[in-house]
Write a protein that holds these residues in place. Structure first.
Motif, PDB file in Angstrom:
ATOM      1  N   PHE A  38      -0.255 -56.037 -54.606  1.00  0.00           N
ATOM      2  CA  PHE A  38      -0.920 -57.327 -54.424  1.00  0.00           C
ATOM      3  C   PHE A  38      -0.905 -57.743 -52.955  1.00  0.00           C
ATOM      4  O   PHE A  38      -1.913 -58.180 -52.399  1.00  0.00           O
ATOM      5  CB  PHE A  38      -0.240 -58.386 -55.293  1.00  0.00           C
ATOM      6  N   VAL A  39       0.248 -57.587 -52.315  1.00  0.00           N
ATOM      7  CA  VAL A  39       0.382 -57.966 -50.901  1.00  0.00           C
ATOM      8  C   VAL A  39      -0.491 -57.084 -50.023  1.00  0.00           C
ATOM      9  O   VAL A  39      -1.156 -57.562 -49.090  1.00  0.00           O
ATOM     10  CB  VAL A  39       1.861 -57.885 -50.457  1.00  0.00           C
ATOM     11  N   LEU A  40      -0.519 -55.788 -50.327  1.00  0.00           N
ATOM     12  CA  LEU A  40      -1.361 -54.872 -49.557  1.00  0.00           C
ATOM     13  C   LEU A  40      -2.837 -55.239 -49.685  1.00  0.00           C
ATOM     14  O   LEU A  40      -3.597 -55.178 -48.713  1.00  0.00           O
ATOM     15  CB  LEU A  40      -1.145 -53.427 -50.013  1.00  0.00           C
ATOM     16  N   GLY A  41      -3.216 -55.628 -50.906  1.00  0.00           N
ATOM     17  CA  GLY A  41      -4.603 -56.030 -51.117  1.00  0.00           C
ATOM     18  C   GLY A  41      -4.967 -57.268 -50.325  1.00  0.00           C
ATOM     19  O   GLY A  41      -6.037 -57.352 -49.712  1.00  0.00           O
ATOM     20  N   LEU A  42      -4.054 -58.255 -50.280  1.00  0.00           N
ATOM     21  CA  LEU A  42      -4.315 -59.485 -49.534  1.00  0.00           C
ATOM     22  C   LEU A  42      -4.228 -59.257 -48.032  1.00  0.00           C
ATOM     23  O   LEU A  42      -4.957 -59.883 -47.254  1.00  0.00           O
ATOM     24  CB  LEU A  42      -3.314 -60.568 -49.943  1.00  0.00           C
ATOM     25  N   GLY A  43      -3.325 -58.365 -47.629  1.00  0.00           N
ATOM     26  CA  GLY A  43      -3.091 -58.161 -46.206  1.00  0.00           C
ATOM     27  C   GLY A  43      -3.925 -57.081 -45.562  1.00  0.00           C
ATOM     28  O   GLY A  43      -3.639 -56.653 -44.445  1.00  0.00           O
ATOM     29  N   GLY A  44      -4.951 -56.630 -46.246  1.00  0.00           N
ATOM     30  CA  GLY A  44      -5.818 -55.609 -45.649  1.00  0.00           C
ATOM     31  C   GLY A  44      -5.271 -54.209 -45.774  1.00  0.00           C
ATOM     32  O   GLY A  44      -5.708 -53.305 -45.043  1.00  0.00           O
ATOM     33  N   GLY A  45      -4.317 -54.001 -46.676  1.00  0.00           N
ATOM     34  CA  GLY A  45      -3.732 -52.679 -46.844  1.00  0.00           C
ATOM     35  C   GLY A  45      -4.728 -51.650 -47.351  1.00  0.00           C
ATOM     36  O   GLY A  45      -4.522 -50.448 -47.215  1.00  0.00           O
ATOM     37  N   LEU A  46      -5.821 -52.135 -47.944  1.00  0.00           N
ATOM     38  CA  LEU A  46      -6.835 -51.209 -48.446  1.00  0.00           C
ATOM     39  C   LEU A  46      -7.523 -50.449 -47.320  1.00  0.00           C
ATOM     40  O   LEU A  46      -8.211 -49.452 -47.565  1.00  0.00           O
ATOM     41  CB  LEU A  46      -7.879 -51.990 -49.258  1.00  0.00           C
ATOM     42  N   ASP A  47      -7.343 -50.933 -46.082  1.00  0.00           N
ATOM     43  CA  ASP A  47      -7.942 -50.241 -44.947  1.00  0.00           C
ATOM     44  C   ASP A  47      -7.358 -48.840 -44.759  1.00  0.00           C
ATOM     45  O   ASP A  47      -7.953 -48.004 -44.063  1.00  0.00           O
ATOM     46  CB  ASP A  47      -7.751 -51.050 -43.661  1.00  0.00           C
ATOM     47  N   MET A  48      -6.189 -48.610 -45.374  1.00  0.00           N
ATOM     48  CA  MET A  48      -5.579 -47.289 -45.291  1.00  0.00           C
ATOM     49  C   MET A  48      -6.332 -46.274 -46.142  1.00  0.00           C
ATOM     50  O   MET A  48      -6.193 -45.071 -45.954  1.00  0.00           O
ATOM     51  CB  MET A  48      -4.113 -47.357 -45.740  1.00  0.00           C
ATOM     52  N   VAL A  49      -7.134 -46.779 -47.079  1.00  0.00           N
ATOM     53  CA  VAL A  49      -7.950 -45.901 -47.912  1.00  0.00           C
ATOM     54  C   VAL A  49      -9.198 -45.508 -47.132  1.00  0.00           C
ATOM     55  O   VAL A  49      -9.820 -46.359 -46.471  1.00  0.00           O
ATOM     56  CB  VAL A  49      -8.348 -46.624 -49.221  1.00  0.00           C
ATOM     57  N   PRO A  50      -9.591 -44.241 -47.165  1.00  0.00           N
ATOM     58  CA  PRO A  50     -10.794 -43.813 -46.437  1.00  0.00           C
ATOM     59  C   PRO A  50     -12.011 -44.660 -46.797  1.00  0.00           C
ATOM     60  O   PRO A  50     -12.194 -45.044 -47.956  1.00  0.00           O
ATOM     61  CB  PRO A  50     -10.973 -42.353 -46.892  1.00  0.00           C
ATOM     62  N   GLU A  51     -12.824 -44.959 -45.801  1.00  0.00           N
ATOM     63  CA  GLU A  51     -13.988 -45.830 -46.004  1.00  0.00           C
ATOM     64  C   GLU A  51     -14.942 -45.266 -47.040  1.00  0.00           C
ATOM     65  O   GLU A  51     -15.534 -46.010 -47.830  1.00  0.00           O
ATOM     66  CB  GLU A  51     -14.716 -46.014 -44.674  1.00  0.00           C
TER      67      GLU A  51
END
Length: 342
Positions: A166-179
């Motif tokens: 949840f924190v990763l989703g709010l904090g932009g952690g999804l940017d670690m996933v390839p575009e």
């Protein structure tokens, strides 16, 4: 039912009201024994087994056309009938698949032994894959929210994982996933409509406005069962709006009140100092997960506000939570009295 009296072809409309009330009556009669808590557990098990069997049968009969394309969305246009009966839409199939997904997910964290663990993981993976394949946005997002919800009550490790995600989703952690992967997931989950599609939800914003306008013209009594089809000419696509449109203010308050009561009992038990074994707690989390799924799904769909599979699955889960609260309250009072005497 009263609101349906002035409707032409009265029985065709009232039929759906009778069907809705029949579900309530059957559940009431089923638990009317000396062991109501045991009976409602059995009713939930029976419901889950039947729903899973129906899912397997639908997949079997539609196998020739179902997996020809990259998505199961629009399935009903490819196979309108199954063994002489109506075929479920992709949204309905995704709903069926979400039920074993929630149950298997709970068991995944609870079972002991490799065979049991692999079985639970296999059922979960297969069910989630089917929900993903069906490309039903309501089911996808509702299931995702439900799994995070379930993890919060499954113990320390799942809770930490849920919070981190949840924190990763709010904090932009999804940017670690390839575009490229992000683009694929968003395009598939939204059926190519992107963020804008989520805002309008395939025209649901317009449907909601039309339903609300009709409600304002007859807010107290409503228009009777299936009012959305008769009054606004299309599916209301929202549990609260459908309940209000069909059952008026009283019907809507009953629908919302029942949901809120079930949630209140769940929270009272899960955060209370009730004594229950691991099986009762797992059952509570399963039924709570099912309630969470249909609660989330009630925003883009009518769900249990009318006679449907949603109602058939959701009601026993709600009754179990209420029964468990009543039973645990009596047990706690009993042990409290014993301690006072001691």
């Amino acid at each position: 039912m009263v609101a349906s009296l002035p409707v032409e072809s009265w029985f065709n409309t009232a039929y759906w009201g009778f069907s809705f009330m029949a579900v309530l009556m059957v559940a009431r009669f089923y638990v009317a024994s000396g062991k109501p808590l045991l009976q409602i557990v059995r009713l939930n098990y029976l419901t889950w087994v039947v729903a899973s069997i129906v899912l397997v049968l639908l997949l079997f009969f539609a196998r020739d056309v179902l997996f020809e394309a990259e998505t199961g969305y629009g399935l009903v246009r490819k196979a309108s009938e199954v063994a002489g009966g109506a075929m479920s839409r992709a949204t309905g199939m995704a709903r069926f698949a979400a039920i074993p997904a929630v149950l298997a997910f709970v068991m995944f964290w609870r079972v002991n032994g490799w065979v049991s663990w692999i079985t639970a993981a296999g059922v979960f993976a297969g069910s989630v894959s089917l929900v993903w394949f069906m490309q039903s946005r309501g089911a996808l997002f509702s299931l995702a929210g439900t799994l995070v919800f379930v993890m919060l009550f499954m113990g320390k490790v799942p809770r930490v994982i849920a919070i981190v995600l949840f924190v990763l989703g709010l904090g932009g952690g999804l940017d670690m996933v390839p575009e490229q992967t992000q683009t694929y997931v968003v395009e598939h989950a939204t059926r190519g409509t992107g963020v804008e599609g989520l805002k309008t939800m395939s025209g649901r914003d317009r449907i909601f406005r039309n339903a609300w306008q009709a409600i304002q013209e007859q807010p107290i009594l409503g228009y009777g069962p299936q009012a959305d089809r008769r009054i606004i000419g299309e599916n209301a696509q929202n549990g609260l709006l459908y309940a209000w449109l069909s059952g008026g203010l009283l019907g809507m308050l009953g629908y919302v009140g029942g949901m809120l009561a079930a949630w209140w009992y769940f929270l009272k038990i899960i955060f209370g100092k009730f004594r229950m074994g691991s099986q009762a707690r797992d059952m509570l989390i399963m039924t709570g997960g099912i309630l969470a799924f249909f609660s989330l799904r009630s925003y883009p769909e009518n769900t249990a506000a009318l006679f449907s599979v949603d109602l058939l699955v959701q009601l026993p889960a709600m009754v179990y939570i209420a029964m468990l609260y009543r039973y645990q309250t009596e047990v706690s009072q009993f042990f409290g009295a014993m301690n006072i005497r001691a």
